[in-house]
Design an enzyme around this catalytic site. Structure first.
Site, mmCIF file in Angstrom:
data_model
loop_
_atom_site.group_PDB
_atom_site.id
_atom_site.type_symbol
_atom_site.label_atom_id
_atom_site.label_comp_id
_atom_site.label_asym_id
_atom_site.label_seq_id
_atom_site.Cartn_x
_atom_site.Cartn_y
_atom_site.Cartn_z
ATOM 1 N N ASN A 151 0.841 -1.197 0.000
ATOM 2 C CA ASN A 151 0.000 0.000 0.000
ATOM 3 C C ASN A 151 0.875 1.245 0.000
ATOM 4 O O ASN A 151 1.941 1.285 0.630
ATOM 5 C CB ASN A 151 -1.016 0.002 1.150
ATOM 6 N N ILE A 152 0.418 2.232 -0.749
ATOM 7 C CA ILE A 152 1.160 3.484 -0.898
ATOM 8 C C ILE A 152 0.190 4.613 -0.557
ATOM 9 O O ILE A 152 -0.723 4.911 -1.330
ATOM 10 C CB ILE A 152 1.700 3.636 -2.343
ATOM 11 N N GLU A 153 0.360 5.164 0.646
ATOM 12 C CA GLU A 153 -0.601 6.167 1.116
ATOM 13 C C GLU A 153 -0.225 7.557 0.617
ATOM 14 O O GLU A 153 0.851 7.782 0.053
ATOM 15 C CB GLU A 153 -0.660 6.123 2.652
ATOM 16 N N CYS B 246 -3.967 0.654 -2.719
ATOM 17 C CA CYS B 246 -3.833 -0.572 -1.914
ATOM 18 C C CYS B 246 -2.774 -1.503 -2.494
ATOM 19 O O CYS B 246 -2.447 -1.443 -3.685
ATOM 20 C CB CYS B 246 -5.155 -1.325 -1.886
ATOM 21 N N GLU C 244 -2.932 -4.703 -3.182
ATOM 22 C CA GLU C 244 -3.414 -5.605 -4.242
ATOM 23 C C GLU C 244 -3.410 -4.894 -5.590
ATOM 24 O O GLU C 244 -2.979 -5.432 -6.608
ATOM 25 C CB GLU C 244 -4.843 -6.072 -3.949
ATOM 26 N N CYS D 209 -10.312 -4.767 -0.010
ATOM 27 C CA CYS D 209 -11.370 -3.746 0.029
ATOM 28 C C CYS D 209 -12.220 -3.826 -1.242
ATOM 29 O O CYS D 209 -11.877 -4.506 -2.218
ATOM 30 C CB CYS D 209 -10.754 -2.356 0.185
ATOM 31 N N CYS E 216 -10.455 -2.925 -4.546
ATOM 32 C CA CYS E 216 -9.554 -3.982 -5.023
ATOM 33 C C CYS E 216 -10.356 -5.159 -5.579
ATOM 34 O O CYS E 216 -9.960 -5.772 -6.584
ATOM 35 C CB CYS E 216 -8.630 -4.447 -3.898
HETATM 36 N N1 THU Z 1 -5.324 -1.453 2.330
HETATM 37 C C1 THU Z 1 -4.761 -2.262 1.393
HETATM 38 O O1 THU Z 1 -3.603 -2.057 0.994
HETATM 39 N N2 THU Z 1 -5.501 -3.276 0.894
HETATM 40 C C2 THU Z 1 -6.790 -3.552 1.263
HETATM 41 O O2 THU Z 1 -7.454 -4.383 0.640
HETATM 42 C C3 THU Z 1 -7.355 -2.878 2.442
HETATM 43 C C4 THU Z 1 -6.686 -1.610 2.808
HETATM 44 C C5 THU Z 1 -4.532 -0.342 2.870
HETATM 45 C C6 THU Z 1 -5.012 1.023 2.442
HETATM 46 C C7 THU Z 1 -4.477 1.906 3.553
HETATM 47 O O3 THU Z 1 -3.148 2.276 3.227
HETATM 48 C C8 THU Z 1 -4.415 0.977 4.760
HETATM 49 O O4 THU Z 1 -4.573 -0.339 4.272
HETATM 50 C C9 THU Z 1 -5.489 1.268 5.803
HETATM 51 O O5 THU Z 1 -6.733 1.298 5.212
#
Ligand code: THU
Length: 128
Positions: A42-44, A53, A55, A86, A89
């Site tokens: 994940n890259i915020e 996300c 995936e 999520c 994804c």
């Molecule tokens: N996140 C994912 O990378 N994949 C998911 O399917 C659920 C959420 C990440 C997004 C965010 O950076 C962190 O989890 C918290 O929501």
């Protein structure tokens, strides 16, 4: 590659997560039908909605390099519990990997193997 080895790759990818806002690191490892692995984390973003996300990072890396046929994807997180993909994804997975295995693992070493249809039985897919 077996599920355990793919999960290991997902854990490695998780360590590269950029998650300074949630502190929730996610890693994914995607296996193509011809045996290639694409990982993602994940890259915020400070503008939270721009976050990607793990995936989708893995899937977009693969598609952008010419790979669209996927056998399975492993997903892990720093939360230690099974990490469900999520909705966004799952929609992207509906496009490229309706029949693929989604492998989830928790920190107790348990594994769940599911399909997109288990999460989204009536997902939106346009005819090509
Ligand atoms: N996140 C994912 O990378 N994949 C998911 O399917 C659920 C959420 C990440 C997004 C965010 O950076 C962190 O989890 C918290 O929501």
């Amino acid at each position: 590659m077996n599920n355990e080895d793919l999960i290991k790759k997902a854990h490695e990818a998780k360590e590269l997560a950029y998650a300074p806002y949630s502190n929730f690191k996610v890693g994914a490892a995607l296996l193509t039908k011809d045996g290639k692995i694409f990982t993602g984390c994940n890259i915020e973003n400070g503008s939270y909605g721009a976050t990607n996300c793990a995936e989708r990072t893995a899937i977009f890396k693969a598609v952008s390099e010419g790979y669209k046929n996927f056998e399975k994807i492993a997903i892990v997180s720093s939360g230690g519990e099974f990490t469900m993909p999520c909705g966004m994804c799952l929609q992207v997975m509906s496009e490229f990997m309706l029949d693929a295995d989604i492998i989830l693992s928790n920190d107790s070493g348990e594994i769940k193997v599911l399909k997109v249809k288990d999460f989204l039985p009536h997902s939106f897919v346009l005819k090509k």
